[in-house]
Each structure stands twice: as structure tokens, then as C-alpha cells.
Scaffold this motif. Structure first.
Motif, PDB file in Angstrom:
ATOM      1  N   ASP A 261      -8.974  -2.330  -4.456  1.00  0.00           N
ATOM      2  CA  ASP A 261      -9.178  -1.574  -3.220  1.00  0.00           C
ATOM      3  C   ASP A 261      -9.981  -0.309  -3.515  1.00  0.00           C
ATOM      4  O   ASP A 261      -9.543   0.547  -4.295  1.00  0.00           O
ATOM      5  CB  ASP A 261      -7.828  -1.222  -2.595  1.00  0.00           C
ATOM      6  N   ASP A 289      -0.671   5.930   2.169  1.00  0.00           N
ATOM      7  CA  ASP A 289      -1.072   5.147   3.339  1.00  0.00           C
ATOM      8  C   ASP A 289      -2.043   4.030   2.949  1.00  0.00           C
ATOM      9  O   ASP A 289      -1.933   2.891   3.432  1.00  0.00           O
ATOM     10  CB  ASP A 289      -1.729   6.055   4.387  1.00  0.00           C
ATOM     11  N   ARG A 292      -0.117   1.371   1.151  1.00  0.00           N
ATOM     12  CA  ARG A 292       0.682   0.583   2.096  1.00  0.00           C
ATOM     13  C   ARG A 292      -0.198  -0.433   2.829  1.00  0.00           C
ATOM     14  O   ARG A 292       0.187  -1.596   3.001  1.00  0.00           O
ATOM     15  CB  ARG A 292       1.363   1.517   3.095  1.00  0.00           C
ATOM     16  N   ASP A 293      -1.378  -0.003   3.239  1.00  0.00           N
ATOM     17  CA  ASP A 293      -2.292  -0.926   3.915  1.00  0.00           C
ATOM     18  C   ASP A 293      -2.682  -2.071   2.996  1.00  0.00           C
ATOM     19  O   ASP A 293      -2.731  -3.236   3.409  1.00  0.00           O
ATOM     20  CB  ASP A 293      -3.558  -0.181   4.376  1.00  0.00           C
ATOM     21  N   TRP A 294      -2.955  -1.744   1.730  1.00  0.00           N
ATOM     22  CA  TRP A 294      -3.363  -2.793   0.798  1.00  0.00           C
ATOM     23  C   TRP A 294      -2.218  -3.769   0.521  1.00  0.00           C
ATOM     24  O   TRP A 294      -2.432  -4.985   0.442  1.00  0.00           O
ATOM     25  CB  TRP A 294      -3.850  -2.190  -0.522  1.00  0.00           C
ATOM     26  N   LEU A 295      -0.995  -3.254   0.398  1.00  0.00           N
ATOM     27  CA  LEU A 295       0.149  -4.109   0.090  1.00  0.00           C
ATOM     28  C   LEU A 295       0.374  -5.164   1.166  1.00  0.00           C
ATOM     29  O   LEU A 295       0.853  -6.265   0.880  1.00  0.00           O
ATOM     30  CB  LEU A 295       1.414  -3.260  -0.090  1.00  0.00           C
ATOM     31  N   ARG A 296       0.028  -4.855   2.405  1.00  0.00           N
ATOM     32  CA  ARG A 296       0.200  -5.830   3.476  1.00  0.00           C
ATOM     33  C   ARG A 296      -0.717  -7.035   3.287  1.00  0.00           C
ATOM     34  O   ARG A 296      -0.481  -8.097   3.859  1.00  0.00           O
ATOM     35  CB  ARG A 296      -0.073  -5.175   4.831  1.00  0.00           C
ATOM     36  N   THR A 297      -1.753  -6.868   2.506  1.00  0.00           N
ATOM     37  CA  THR A 297      -2.716  -7.964   2.306  1.00  0.00           C
ATOM     38  C   THR A 297      -2.581  -8.606   0.931  1.00  0.00           C
ATOM     39  O   THR A 297      -3.386  -9.472   0.575  1.00  0.00           O
ATOM     40  CB  THR A 297      -4.156  -7.439   2.469  1.00  0.00           C
ATOM     41  N   ASP A 299      -1.981 -10.904  -2.070  1.00  0.00           N
ATOM     42  CA  ASP A 299      -1.977 -12.368  -2.133  1.00  0.00           C
ATOM     43  C   ASP A 299      -0.897 -12.833  -3.106  1.00  0.00           C
ATOM     44  O   ASP A 299      -1.001 -12.580  -4.317  1.00  0.00           O
ATOM     45  CB  ASP A 299      -3.352 -12.847  -2.596  1.00  0.00           C
TER      46      ASP A 299
END
Length: 441
Positions: A261, A289, A292-297, A299
Motif C-alpha cells: 500500500d 486509518d 484499517r482501509d488496507w486490512l479490509r482488502t 487477501d
């Protein structure tokens, strides 16, 4: 005690170590609380003398040419320098760290505890038992043996950063177990960093105060404080260490992947004083933040691949006999049978081309995609007759693939299946919690 769970699942090696069904052990004790199991309630042979005896230990200490770190010696609560019990190997063995039996005798007779380390790598009964128990638990294991003279205590109260099964082989040993000062410690959190707390808690009442007799077993989750003292006779016990992965390992692999990221690779603002919480606070919030956004994606397949690379090399498959294996390659015929090397971890993956990848702990073997059905048959539980490998044109191709698998130590020669008595009906195979000899992960 059969070691069978509610669904008929059998874990025979685990049943030698715990006197409760596997589901109860997993729910109430695994990683949570100690469990004492008396010899009379355990499955398997009478005690643990089939795994190691005092005479076996003498054999290892005197005639097997052990070197460090396969022996450790402890006295007065500390580990002694290896130079006190090792030296030159003599003519034809120009090494300087071979175990010297006369020095070991002097230390042991003086009250020191001998720790034979890595027995899961060099003592055949324990090589086999460790592999079987590792399959039952799904975790990599290590085995040490502790030989303690009468009335002696090798180590002061401490905790381990991995779970252990203590298997009392010979003699009697008094164990005192206390609650953790640091529950579920990581490898990077050894007890020495909490020595004062450990000492204070050790003065209080224990949660277990027991004497282990031959054939008894004790399970301790990581973090539980413990000390042990031999009684009137010398003591020999095995400690099986469970090197389980933790959620923190999952976090570490996630953070490794987070480097993809760009926001998380960004340089901190110009002139930022990282020692000033007031300046750092807004940047920290922005970074959290972004994470957190990256963790939602994230794989799961990529995380699993990283954990595979960490976990698989920690366990060795069953040993092979190089000379016999080479002879089997030369003698291979369509009527020969091959099977997966017991305990080998593998995964078969298509790469989107005309190739298929056989992932192994230490390497990847790439083969034509049309070999996949034959690979699955050869590595399935029970193995396969070479001439029956599916998806290949003729026996010549089948022999080429089978020889490759034997040469790569992925497969081993297999005996013919036992003949079924006349008149017996076909039936479904019994369910087993032990993964196939070579299992996809």
C-alpha cells in the motif's frame, strides 16, 4: 481410553499424552489450563519406555558422537558452558565440540541435570512419535529429555514460550506449577524479562503440586510457571514442545503484505519531531486509518501463502533411506506401488498456464498440467500402483513421473494393500483426524 472424539476421530499419539477425549482437551485445556494425566488413564503402551530409557540415554551420551547443541547441562539453576563437557573428537573427527562422556559423568554425579535436545531429529522412536503427535495436533514439535540426579533440580521456577507435554519415563519428579505472570507469552518475551514477578509468584500457592510417576503425563500451556525436583531416585522425563503459530504471527504477515500500500510506504512529514506526541498524534491517526482501509482488502490466499512458508519448514517429514530409495528407482515397474512420503506437506496449484505447481516446504516442482490427476493419485492416502496413474498416455510416461517423485523424495515405495478376507463386504473407511500422509494444506 481410545483417544476417539465424538465423531469417531482417532488421535492415537495424543491419547498417549492426555487422559481426556480430544474435543474436551481442545475446549478446556489447549492453550488455557494445565492437565495432569495419570498412567492408568492413558492409552498406548505401558508408560513411555518404548520412546526412550535411561539405557538409551547412556547410549546417546557415550557412543553416538553427540555434539552441541544436542546436549545442554544445567546446574545450580543455570546452564553450564559447553566447554565444561565437550572437547576434541580424536583422530578422524577433527572437531572441538563433541560430548565427552567422562566429563558428563563428573557433572551428573555432582548433581547437574542433563538435557538431551532435538531428539525428534536423532532418536528413531521419537522421530516417529513426534511426527505422529505433530499430525494429531497439526503443529510442529520438538523433543528434549531431562535426566536429573536424585534430589536435584535443574532449573529455577520459570515459564516456557511454547506449550509442553511432560512425559515421565523413569523415576519420580515433584512439580510445582503457578499461574502465569504473562499469559500466552511470545518467543520474544522470555521469562528472564519478568524474573522478579516470577520469583514473587513462585512463593505463593501453586495451582498444581504433584509428583509425576513413571507413565504419567502433564500438559502445560505456555506461560505457566513451573519447577521440578527429582525425588529419592534419578528421574528421566521427555518434554514435547509445541511450536504453534499465534495470532501475532498472523499480524506479522499482514504487516509484511501491507508494504504493497503506497499510503503506508509514504515518508513522514518534513520536519516532524517523532519524539513529540503532539506532532506525532495526527500522523499516527492517518496511518492507522490507512492501515484499517488496507486490512479490509487483505487477501486470505496471500496471507495463507506467507504462513505456509513459515509453518511448513518447521516440521520434517518421515525419514527416507537414500540407498534403498535409489534402488527402488532403478527397479521401478508398472506393478510397483508408490505413496506420498509420510508427513510431507504439499499443495497442488494451477498457475493459469499449461503448467501445474507442486508446492513443497523447501521448493516448488513445475510439471505439465496434464500430470495433475496422476499427482493427486500418487499422493493420495494409500498411494497408487504406478501402472494405474491416471491421465498419462502409457506406462513409459507413468514410470517417468513416478521416478521423478521418488527422486525428489516426494514419494516413497509402498507395499501392496493387505488382501481383504473372503466374504467381507465393502465399507466406508473409518474417519480419522490424522491428515493423509501427504496432505494439501
Amino acid at each position: 481410553m481410545t483417544g476417539a472424539g465424538p465423531a469417531g476421530v482417532h488421535r492415537p499419539a495424543l491419547a498417549r499424552c492426555v487422559a481426556v477425549p480430544p474435543d474436551r482437551f481442545a475446549t478446556l485445556h489447549w492453550g488455557r489450563s494445565p492437565l495432569l494425566s495419570r498412567a492408568a488413564d492413558l492409552a498406548g503402551p505401558d508408560g513411555f519406555t518404548d520412546l526412550l530409557t535411561p539405557a538409551d540415554a547412556d547410549e546417546l551420551l557415550s557412543r553416538r558422537g553427540l555434539r552441541t547443541p544436542f546436549l545442554r547441562v544445567a546446574g545450580d539453576g543455570r546452564v553450564l558452558p559447553a566447554a565444561r563437557y565437550t572437547g576434541g573428537g580424536g583422530a578422524g573427527a577433527e572437531i572441538t565440540d563433541q560430548v565427552l562422556d567422562e566429563r558428563v559423568l563428573d557433572l551428573y554425579a555432582g548433581g547437574a541435570t542433563l538435557v538431551l535436545q532435538g531428539l525428534h531429529r536423532n532418536w528413531p522412536p521419537l522421530i516417529d512419535f513426534t511426527r505422529e503427535l505433530g499430525l494429531d495436533l497439526g503443529q510442529p514439535l520438538q523433543v528434549n529429555a531431562y535426566l536429573t540426579p536424585p534430589g536435584s533440580q535443574g532449573f529455577a521456577t520459570h515459564y516456557d514460550t511454547h506449550d509442553v507435554f511432560v512425559l515421565q519415563v523413569d523415576g519420580r519428579k515433584h512439580w510445582r506449577v503457578h499461574e502465569p505472570v504473562l499469559p500466552e507469552p511470545l518467543d520474544r518475551q522470555p521469562w528472564g524479562g519478568h524474573a522478579d514477578e516470577v520469583s514473587a509468584v513462585a512463593q505463593g500457592p501453586p495451582v498444581l503440586d504433584v509428583v509425576l510417576e513413571p507413565g504419567d503425563a502433564l500438559y502445560l500451556p505456555r506461560g505457566y510457571l513451573h519447577s521440578a525436583r527429582a525425588q529419592a531416585d534419578s528421574s528421566l522425563h521427555l518434554t514435547v514442545g509445541v511450536r504453534a503459530l499465534t495470532r501475532y504471527a498472523l499480524v506479522e504477515e499482514l504487516l509484511g503484505l501491507a508494504a504493497t500500500d503506497r499510503r503506508l510506504r509514504a515518508t513522514l512529514p518534513f520536519g516532524l519531531d517523532v519524539a513529540d506526541p503532539g506532532q506525532l498524534g495526527p500522523v499516527l491517526t492517518e496511518t492507522v486509518d490507512a492501515l484499517r482501509d488496507w486490512l479490509r482488502t487483505a487477501d486470505p490466499a496471500r496471507v495463507a501463502a506467507r504462513l505456509r512458508d513459515r509453518a511448513w519448514p518447521a516440521s520434517r517429514p518421515a525419514p527416507i533411506r537414500p540407498l534403498a530409495q535409489a534402488a527402488a528407482i532403478d527397479d521401478l515397474r508398472p506393478d510397483s506401488r508408490i505413496a506420498a512420503r509420510p508427513g510431507l506437506r504439499w499443495r497442488l496449484e494451477a498457475d493459469g498456464t499449461d503448467r501445474v505447481a507442486l508446492r513443497l516446504p523447501d521448493r516448488t516442482i513445475n510439471l505439465p498440467r496434464w500430470c495433475a490427476p496422476a499427482l493427486r493419485a500418487a499422493l493420495a492416502a494409500g498411494g497408487c500402483r504406478v501402472g494405474d496413474l491416471p491421465g498419462l498416455d502409457d506406462d513409459a510416461d507413468r514410470l517417468v513421473l513416478a521416478r521423478r517423485l521418488l527422486r525428489e523424495a516426494v514419494a516413497v515405495p509402498a507395499p501392496a494393500p493387505a488382501a481383504r478376507p473372503a466374504g467381507t463386504a465393502d465399507r466406508e473407511p473409518e474417519l480419522s483426524a490424522t491428515p493423509p500422509a501427504a496432505s494439501a494444506w
